[in-house]
Design a protein around this motif. Structure first.
Motif, PDB file in Angstrom:
ATOM      1  N   ARG A  72     -12.357  -6.254   5.416  1.00 20.28           N
ATOM      2  CA  ARG A  72     -11.719  -5.409   4.350  1.00 20.28           C
ATOM      3  C   ARG A  72     -12.392  -6.311   2.803  1.00 20.28           C
ATOM      4  NH1 ARG A  72      -8.081  -1.736   5.364  1.00 20.28           N
ATOM      5  NH2 ARG A  72      -6.800  -1.932   7.090  1.00 20.28           N
ATOM      6  N   PRO A  73     -13.277  -5.517   2.306  1.00 15.73           N
ATOM      7  CA  PRO A  73     -13.747  -6.095   0.924  1.00 15.73           C
ATOM      8  C   PRO A  73     -12.758  -6.319  -0.027  1.00 15.73           C
ATOM      9  CG  PRO A  73     -14.748  -4.212   1.264  1.00 15.73           C
ATOM     10  CD  PRO A  73     -13.778  -4.241   2.469  1.00 15.73           C
ATOM     11  N   GLY A  74     -12.654  -7.566  -0.946  1.00 15.66           N
ATOM     12  CA  GLY A  74     -11.505  -7.634  -1.997  1.00 15.66           C
ATOM     13  C   GLY A  74     -11.999  -8.249  -3.014  1.00 15.66           C
ATOM     14  N   VAL A  75     -11.332  -8.386  -4.267  1.00 16.08           N
ATOM     15  CA  VAL A  75     -11.493  -9.030  -5.431  1.00 16.08           C
ATOM     16  C   VAL A  75     -10.199  -9.672  -5.787  1.00 16.08           C
ATOM     17  CG1 VAL A  75     -10.868  -6.875  -6.765  1.00 16.08           C
ATOM     18  CG2 VAL A  75     -12.191  -8.739  -7.720  1.00 16.08           C
ATOM     19  N   ALA A  76     -10.329 -10.855  -6.378  1.00 20.04           N
ATOM     20  CA  ALA A  76      -9.268 -11.861  -6.664  1.00 20.04           C
ATOM     21  C   ALA A  76      -9.426 -11.808  -8.186  1.00 20.04           C
ATOM     22  CB  ALA A  76      -9.247 -12.933  -6.174  1.00 20.04           C
ATOM     23  N   GLN A 122      -5.231  -1.704  -1.049  1.00 21.54           N
ATOM     24  CA  GLN A 122      -3.954  -2.402  -1.366  1.00 21.54           C
ATOM     25  C   GLN A 122      -4.050  -3.444  -2.372  1.00 21.54           C
ATOM     26  OE1 GLN A 122      -4.352  -4.362   2.603  1.00 21.54           O
ATOM     27  NE2 GLN A 122      -3.565  -2.600   3.774  1.00 21.54           N
ATOM     28  N   LEU A 123      -3.102  -3.649  -3.042  1.00 18.24           N
ATOM     29  CA  LEU A 123      -2.863  -4.550  -4.156  1.00 18.24           C
ATOM     30  C   LEU A 123      -1.905  -5.480  -3.815  1.00 18.24           C
ATOM     31  CD1 LEU A 123      -2.994  -1.871  -7.152  1.00 18.24           C
ATOM     32  CD2 LEU A 123      -4.871  -3.211  -6.062  1.00 18.24           C
ATOM     33  N   GLY A 124      -1.884  -6.887  -4.372  1.00 15.37           N
ATOM     34  CA  GLY A 124      -1.324  -7.697  -4.241  1.00 15.37           C
ATOM     35  C   GLY A 124      -1.338  -9.117  -4.817  1.00 15.37           C
ATOM     36  N   MET A 125      -0.614  -9.989  -4.472  1.00 12.88           N
ATOM     37  CA  MET A 125      -0.752 -11.512  -5.325  1.00 12.88           C
ATOM     38  C   MET A 125      -0.792 -12.525  -4.325  1.00 12.88           C
ATOM     39  SD  MET A 125       1.877 -12.839  -8.356  1.00 12.88           S
ATOM     40  CE  MET A 125       3.360 -12.847  -7.359  1.00 12.88           C
ATOM     41  N   GLY A 134       0.862  -1.187   0.164  1.00 11.47           N
ATOM     42  CA  GLY A 134      -0.106   0.004   0.069  1.00 11.47           C
ATOM     43  C   GLY A 134       0.917   1.198   0.024  1.00 11.47           C
ATOM     44  N   LEU A 135       0.460   2.409  -0.434  1.00 14.96           N
ATOM     45  CA  LEU A 135       1.196   3.453  -0.659  1.00 14.96           C
ATOM     46  C   LEU A 135       0.178   4.997  -0.746  1.00 14.96           C
ATOM     47  CD1 LEU A 135       3.728   4.985  -1.416  1.00 14.96           C
ATOM     48  CD2 LEU A 135       3.208   4.904  -3.863  1.00 14.96           C
ATOM     49  N   ASN A 136       0.464   5.831   0.273  1.00 21.09           N
ATOM     50  CA  ASN A 136      -0.260   7.007   0.143  1.00 21.09           C
ATOM     51  C   ASN A 136       0.622   7.990   0.251  1.00 21.09           C
ATOM     52  OD1 ASN A 136      -1.538   9.063   2.270  1.00 21.09           O
ATOM     53  ND2 ASN A 136      -3.050   7.957   1.429  1.00 21.09           N
ATOM     54  N   SER A 161      -3.293 -15.666  -8.314  1.00 21.90           N
ATOM     55  CA  SER A 161      -4.378 -14.772  -8.339  1.00 21.90           C
ATOM     56  C   SER A 161      -3.692 -13.122  -8.009  1.00 21.90           C
ATOM     57  CB  SER A 161      -5.242 -14.997  -7.212  1.00 21.90           C
ATOM     58  OG  SER A 161      -6.036 -16.268  -7.776  1.00 21.90           O
ATOM     59  N   LEU A 162      -4.424 -12.238  -8.564  1.00 20.30           N
ATOM     60  CA  LEU A 162      -3.871 -10.792  -8.373  1.00 20.30           C
ATOM     61  C   LEU A 162      -5.084 -10.370  -7.419  1.00 20.30           C
ATOM     62  CD1 LEU A 162      -2.959  -9.377 -11.674  1.00 20.30           C
ATOM     63  CD2 LEU A 162      -1.245 -10.162  -9.845  1.00 20.30           C
ATOM     64  N   ILE A 163      -4.762  -9.853  -6.504  1.00 17.70           N
ATOM     65  CA  ILE A 163      -5.619  -9.342  -5.601  1.00 17.70           C
ATOM     66  C   ILE A 163      -5.690  -7.755  -5.178  1.00 17.70           C
ATOM     67  CG2 ILE A 163      -5.844 -11.643  -4.291  1.00 17.70           C
ATOM     68  CD1 ILE A 163      -4.307 -10.249  -1.973  1.00 17.70           C
ATOM     69  N   GLY A 164      -7.025  -7.502  -5.097  1.00 12.64           N
ATOM     70  CA  GLY A 164      -7.094  -5.856  -4.533  1.00 12.64           C
ATOM     71  C   GLY A 164      -8.235  -5.855  -3.382  1.00 12.64           C
ATOM     72  N   LYS A 165      -7.678  -5.206  -2.290  1.00 15.30           N
ATOM     73  CA  LYS A 165      -8.609  -4.819  -1.058  1.00 15.30           C
ATOM     74  C   LYS A 165      -8.890  -3.530  -1.238  1.00 15.30           C
ATOM     75  CE  LYS A 165      -5.791  -8.149   1.182  1.00 15.30           C
ATOM     76  NZ  LYS A 165      -4.829  -8.379   1.875  1.00 15.30           N
ATOM     77  N   PHE A 166     -10.337  -3.212  -1.106  1.00 14.20           N
ATOM     78  CA  PHE A 166     -10.792  -1.749  -1.116  1.00 14.20           C
ATOM     79  C   PHE A 166     -11.571  -1.544   0.145  1.00 14.20           C
ATOM     80  CE2 PHE A 166     -10.753  -3.993  -5.135  1.00 14.20           C
ATOM     81  CZ  PHE A 166      -9.505  -2.990  -5.990  1.00 14.20           C
TER      82      PHE A 166
END
Length: 185
Positions: A133-137, A178-181, A33-35, A145-150
């Motif tokens: 934290r909801p997310g998408v894979a 947050q983006l990840g794998m 994560g970056l802000n 899998s690439l994942i993103g938590k929003f």
């Protein structure tokens, strides 16, 4: 951002061909994560985190895991920039739904604790969070899998020296992405 999340939810709902069973499988992955924030008449503050995770699927929809991570935060203390480096531990449970060939949606629920110490002054920072934290894979292959938590729905507590902050809410903004794998083995 809400439109993107709901569009992905509908898309994955329409492609409801279920993935292969992942029961008994482990995953290794994580997110970053970056802000960055510019304070009026103040400093530019940059925060980032690196959070590896390890998990185990107990059944086709539920998994448990733990994250250990590093977080760097910068604070604006009356015009002076203070930097803190901290370490995070976050056990969690993951519920997956609307799974299809392309991926699926999930919700992580857990408890996180971060301990930091400001470098310029002798001040300790304790942070506690309890929430979801909801997310998408998005499945790249059968095992990657690439994942993103929003966003974040829950309670956050921060003790910064003698100052204490209690927060409860639903944050669905760029501070919480947050983006990840993940790699399944």
């Amino acid at each position: 951002m809400k439109k993107l999340f709901f569009t992905l939810a509908i898309m994955f709902g329409l492609t409801s061909v279920v993935n292969a069973q992942n029961t008994g499988k482990m995953w290794l992955g994580g997110s970053v994560g970056l802000n960055t924030t510019k304070v009026t008449h103040g400093n530019r503050l940059t925060n980032f985190n690196i959070t590896p995770e390890l998990g185990y699927m107990t059944n086709e929809d539920l998994g448990v895991g733990i994250r250990f991570g590093y977080a760097h935060k910068e604070y604006d203390l009356k015009g002076a920039k203070a930097k803190a480096d901290g370490f995070t531990v976050n056990p969690f449970a993951r519920y997956s739904f609307l799974k299809g060939e392309l991926g699926g949606l999930f919700v992580d629920g857990g408890v996180g604790y971060t301990y930091s110490k400001l470098k310029t002054v002798d001040t300790k920072v304790h942070e506690l969070e309890v929430g979801f934290r909801p997310g998408v894979a998005f499945n790249v292959t059968n095992n990657i899998s690439l994942i993103g938590k929003f966003g974040f729905l829950g309670y956050e507590y921060e003790k910064f020296g003698s100052q204490k902050t209690n927060s409860f809410g639903f944050d669905f903004d760029l501070d919480q992405i947050q983006l990840g794998m993940n790699i399944v083995f």
